[in-house]
Design an enzyme around this catalytic site. Structure first.
Site, PDB file in Angstrom:
ATOM      1  N   ARG A  25      32.526   4.689  59.057  1.00 21.94           N
ATOM      2  CA  ARG A  25      33.618   5.547  58.583  1.00 21.94           C
ATOM      3  C   ARG A  25      33.363   6.030  57.146  1.00 21.94           C
ATOM      4  NH1 ARG A  25      37.944   4.607  62.344  1.00 21.94           N
ATOM      5  NH2 ARG A  25      38.995   6.317  61.340  1.00 21.94           N
ATOM      6  N   ARG A  29      38.724   8.961  53.946  1.00 19.14           N
ATOM      7  CA  ARG A  29      39.801   9.078  52.964  1.00 19.14           C
ATOM      8  C   ARG A  29      39.556   8.454  51.596  1.00 19.14           C
ATOM      9  NH1 ARG A  29      44.662   7.033  56.499  1.00 19.14           N
ATOM     10  NH2 ARG A  29      42.934   5.821  57.298  1.00 19.14           N
ATOM     11  N   ARG A  38      41.363  17.581  53.569  1.00 17.40           N
ATOM     12  CA  ARG A  38      42.426  17.018  54.398  1.00 17.40           C
ATOM     13  C   ARG A  38      43.766  17.700  54.093  1.00 17.40           C
ATOM     14  NH1 ARG A  38      45.789  12.278  54.247  1.00 17.40           N
ATOM     15  NH2 ARG A  38      45.772  11.137  56.224  1.00 17.40           N
ATOM     16  N   ASP A  74      35.668  12.271  65.993  1.00 15.78           N
ATOM     17  CA  ASP A  74      36.437  11.074  66.312  1.00 15.78           C
ATOM     18  C   ASP A  74      36.161  10.676  67.751  1.00 15.78           C
ATOM     19  OD1 ASP A  74      38.680   9.355  64.987  1.00 15.78           O
ATOM     20  OD2 ASP A  74      39.225   9.549  67.087  1.00 15.78           O
ATOM     21  N   TYR A 151      43.270   3.447  74.185  1.00 19.32           N
ATOM     22  CA  TYR A 151      44.122   4.532  73.670  1.00 19.32           C
ATOM     23  C   TYR A 151      44.712   5.362  74.808  1.00 19.32           C
ATOM     24  CZ  TYR A 151      42.395   3.448  69.010  1.00 19.32           C
ATOM     25  OH  TYR A 151      42.099   2.810  67.840  1.00 19.32           O
TER      26      TYR A 151
END
Ligand code: 1CP
Length: 342
Positions: A25, A29, A38, A74, A151
């Protein structure tokens, strides 16, 4: 031609001048440059616009100096391509408003043409390869079928994914149908990523460790094995099944080139379980990057010594946290790059 192919050589078991390093990752962020994009664009807009995906993929290469780029995308673009709606809710994470619970729900799910539905990923890969211009290899990726089922059935993130487990335990035939559809999609998807230019691929089974060893074999590894068999002759293949250290031996037996491990297992123990014919990747505690820099530097050395020379890729044991200062991430990467085994 790659100028820095440390990662690929380490995956193939060759000895290298030093240990390669990247961070799961790593595009995300904690980088102020990512936060700027973003603010301006939605999550899937960033994934679906090759120029944006390319820019974000290159950020950690330029800013932190990692030895590999990983495609910005993703794992949930696959359920999306299979026909389910996937939203990403600010500060809450993924949300699927119509998850799969019944046989009727499964009729909404299909094995798509990946070029039609995910062509933007392949376009991004081509652009990234061009912009990288051989500086470092590019890692392609996909979610493992079990983690994607989590998910697709639960409909959102969870600590236990109990509804996904209940689906598998009460409707195993349906579960296996869904897992096979995800597997078939993933094989076509990863092959397309490789054709577009991905130098290696990683399969993320983030929730593999929630299953018992027996259920991990039944609902996860059975499908990962098919994926590895389909791509390993084309590019080196890495399995990261967080928490599933109990199955390192059977994961190594798939013929995967690399196995990711988290920080809850000792490197020497992982090596014993996995055997000598596979590269281990990991396993720094992501939260340790919040320690003072001298502590990071010391613990990186301890980690590298514990793995020993060869067949090791330095990485975190899971994704980097959003609150890690950039200079701490850089200190981690630099400490690996400066270290030499005696
Ligand atoms: O800006 C934002 O708020 C979005 C946060 C974000 C980012 C940066 C998400 C939502 N996905 C990503 C990118 C991403 N996801 C990458 C990019 C490449 C890189 O590594 O730099 C990768 C490889 C992933 C893979 C991914 N997505 C996994 C497997 C790895 C892991 O961390 O376990 C999982 C489980 C996901 C689902 C997902 N997508 C996003 C979030 C916040 C999550 C996790 C949700 C949860 O905890 O259940």
């Amino acid at each position: 031609m790659l100028q820095n192919d440390l990662l690929l050589r380490t995956l193939r078991g060759e000895t290298t001048e030093r240990t390669p390093v990247w961070m799961m990752r790593q595009a995300g962020r904690y980088l102020p440059e990512y936060m700027v994009l973003r603010e301006k664009y939605g999550f899937f807009e960033r994934c679906q616009t090759p120029e944006l995906a390319c820019e974000i993929t290159l950020q950690p290469v330029d800013i932190v100096g990692v030895d590999a780029a990983i495609l910005f995308s993703d794992i949930l673009v696959v359920p999306q391509a299979m026909g389910l709606e996937v939203q990403l809710i600010e500060s809450k994470g993924p949300f699927l408003p119509d998850p799969v619970k019944t046989a009727k729900d499964l009729t909404r799910v299909r094995v798509p043409d990946v070029h039609e539905t995910l062509g933007y990923v392949m376009d991004a890969i081509k652009l990234i390869k061009q912009e990288l211009n051989g500086r470092v290899p590019l890692i392609g990726f996909a979610g493992a079928p079990w983690t994607l089922l989590c998910y697709m059935v639960q409909g959102k993130g969870s600590k236990t994914f109990d509804e996904a487990k209940a689906f598998c335990y009460t409707q195993p035939e349906l579960a296996h149908q869904l897992l096979q559809m995800i597997t078939d999609t993933t094989i076509a998807y990863l092959k397309a990523q490789v054709k577009a230019g991905a130098d290696t691929v990683q399969i993320f089974d983030s929730w593999g460790g929630l299953l018992s060893p027996h259920d991990f074999e039944t609902f996860s590894l059975k499908y990962i094995r098919q994926i590895v068999a389909a791509v390993k002759e084309e590019v080196p293949t890495i399995i990261f099944a967080k928490g599933a250290w109990h199955s390192l031996d059977s994961m190594a037996a798939t013929g995967a080139h690399g196995l990711g491990i988290d920080w809850c297992i000792k490197p020497e123990m992982a090596r014993q379980f996995a055997g000598n014919n596979v590269t281990l990747q990991g396993n720094f505690d992501p939260a340790k990057l919040l320690s003072p820099i001298p502590v990071i530097q010391k613990e990186v050395k301890d980690m590298l010594r514990a793995f020993g020379p060869g067949r090791h890729i330095a990485n975190l044991g899971h994704g980097i946290l959003p609150n890690v200062p950039v200079d701490h991430a850089r200190a981690f990467v630099d400490a690996v790059k400066e270290f030499r085994h005696a």
